[in-house]
Design a protein around this motif. Sequence first.
Motif, PDB file in Angstrom:
ATOM      1  N   PHE A   8       0.696  -1.792  -0.084  1.00  0.00           N
ATOM      2  CA  PHE A   8      -0.070  -0.142  -0.090  1.00  0.00           C
ATOM      3  C   PHE A   8       0.579   1.377   0.080  1.00  0.00           C
ATOM      4  CE2 PHE A   8      -2.179  -3.753   1.920  1.00  0.00           C
ATOM      5  CZ  PHE A   8      -3.258  -3.614   1.165  1.00  0.00           C
ATOM      6  N   VAL A   9       0.803   2.253  -1.312  1.00  0.00           N
ATOM      7  CA  VAL A   9       1.895   3.433  -0.558  1.00  0.00           C
ATOM      8  C   VAL A   9       0.419   4.659  -1.136  1.00  0.00           C
ATOM      9  CG1 VAL A   9       3.275   4.590  -2.188  1.00  0.00           C
ATOM     10  CG2 VAL A   9       2.569   2.376  -3.669  1.00  0.00           C
ATOM     11  N   VAL A  35       6.985   1.005   5.873  1.00  0.00           N
ATOM     12  CA  VAL A  35       8.088   2.006   6.248  1.00  0.00           C
ATOM     13  C   VAL A  35       8.504   3.938   5.099  1.00  0.00           C
ATOM     14  CG1 VAL A  35      10.439   1.276   3.681  1.00  0.00           C
ATOM     15  CG2 VAL A  35       9.033  -0.141   4.528  1.00  0.00           C
ATOM     16  N   GLY A  36       9.482   4.108   5.611  1.00  0.00           N
ATOM     17  CA  GLY A  36       9.301   5.279   5.283  1.00  0.00           C
ATOM     18  C   GLY A  36      10.470   6.269   5.117  1.00  0.00           C
ATOM     19  N   VAL A  81       5.212   5.157   2.716  1.00  0.00           N
ATOM     20  CA  VAL A  81       4.749   6.415   3.363  1.00  0.00           C
ATOM     21  C   VAL A  81       4.807   7.377   2.345  1.00  0.00           C
ATOM     22  CG1 VAL A  81       3.617   5.331   5.651  1.00  0.00           C
ATOM     23  CG2 VAL A  81       5.863   6.983   5.222  1.00  0.00           C
ATOM     24  N   SER A  82       4.618   8.664   2.125  1.00  0.00           N
ATOM     25  CA  SER A  82       4.577   9.597   1.640  1.00  0.00           C
ATOM     26  C   SER A  82       4.057  10.416   1.820  1.00  0.00           C
ATOM     27  CB  SER A  82       4.942   9.707  -0.049  1.00  0.00           C
ATOM     28  OG  SER A  82       5.506   8.184  -1.076  1.00  0.00           O
ATOM     29  N   SER A  83       4.300  11.807   2.119  1.00  0.00           N
ATOM     30  CA  SER A  83       3.803  13.066   2.574  1.00  0.00           C
ATOM     31  C   SER A  83       3.049  12.852   1.944  1.00  0.00           C
ATOM     32  CB  SER A  83       4.448  13.806   3.270  1.00  0.00           C
ATOM     33  OG  SER A  83       5.762  14.877   1.820  1.00  0.00           O
ATOM     34  N   MET A  91       6.162   8.426  -3.280  1.00  0.00           N
ATOM     35  CA  MET A  91       6.930   6.625  -3.670  1.00  0.00           C
ATOM     36  C   MET A  91       6.441   6.282  -4.706  1.00  0.00           C
ATOM     37  SD  MET A  91      10.215   7.020  -2.786  1.00  0.00           S
ATOM     38  CE  MET A  91      10.157   5.012  -2.263  1.00  0.00           C
ATOM     39  N   ALA A  92       4.720   6.647  -4.961  1.00  0.00           N
ATOM     40  CA  ALA A  92       4.209   5.567  -5.961  1.00  0.00           C
ATOM     41  C   ALA A  92       4.658   5.333  -7.417  1.00  0.00           C
ATOM     42  CB  ALA A  92       2.520   5.894  -6.414  1.00  0.00           C
ATOM     43  N   SER A  93       5.196   6.219  -7.872  1.00  0.00           N
ATOM     44  CA  SER A  93       6.061   6.374  -9.481  1.00  0.00           C
ATOM     45  C   SER A  93       6.926   5.469  -9.399  1.00  0.00           C
ATOM     46  CB  SER A  93       6.554   7.011 -10.208  1.00  0.00           C
ATOM     47  OG  SER A  93       7.650   7.970  -9.552  1.00  0.00           O
TER      48      SER A  93
END
Length: 249
Positions: A8-9, A35-36, A81-83, A91-93
Amino acid sequence: MANNGAIFVVGLGPGSKEYRTIRAQQVLEEADIIVGYNTYLKMIKDVTDGKEVIGAKMKEEVFRAKVTIEKALEGKKVALVSSGDPQVYGMASLLLDMMIRHGYDIPVEVVPGVTAALAVSSRLGSPLSLDYASISLSDLLIPREEILLRVRKAAEGDFTIVLYNPISKPLLEASMEIIREVKKVPIPVGIVDHAFRDNEKVIITDLDSWKKYEQLIGMVTTLVIGNSKTYVAGNKMITPRGYERKYSY
């Protein structure tokens, strides 16, 4: 035997818990591993108790994606995780690109979040009511010349412009000078630092005066430069949608 691992991103939004989506909160609570980037992990301490947490420093994005895949292949449910939103300079791409290149077949869900452009603009009023362009001023991956070309084209197109990652002061100054050169008039500029976090600062100025606040601009600052129709009333920065052209109100 089936591998029940999943990735899960997750977009965390601007920072405070109340601006996470319901789905983001659900995924963070259900994940086996989170993770982050270390700074982002500090924002979600309410969901990390009892979980394996893997932190990383700046410029360790490839490590984050790699360890996420490795843990998912072990059968774990992993939240990367991303802000803001994970698709907007997040981080998705990288994660998806890495999986495609290596042929990994793991379920992936991208959980959207409130990106900085939307968060800071809500603090400023409503500057994004018409077409807008978002441009990252980080030249770690994209050449400076390419960034400045995008800035010029966005200014020439009369888009409202959102500038992310204004870390390099020379690049920021060059970008603002291009916009000023193209616009030729003192267009409103919004500067928001630490949106929806402690020490939040909201400033409305213009293209002629923005440098007075340059010392306040850092990694968690976002700038919004209006289009030719954007105006300031009181403490609100407003870009009309166009209703005034068709209706009397």
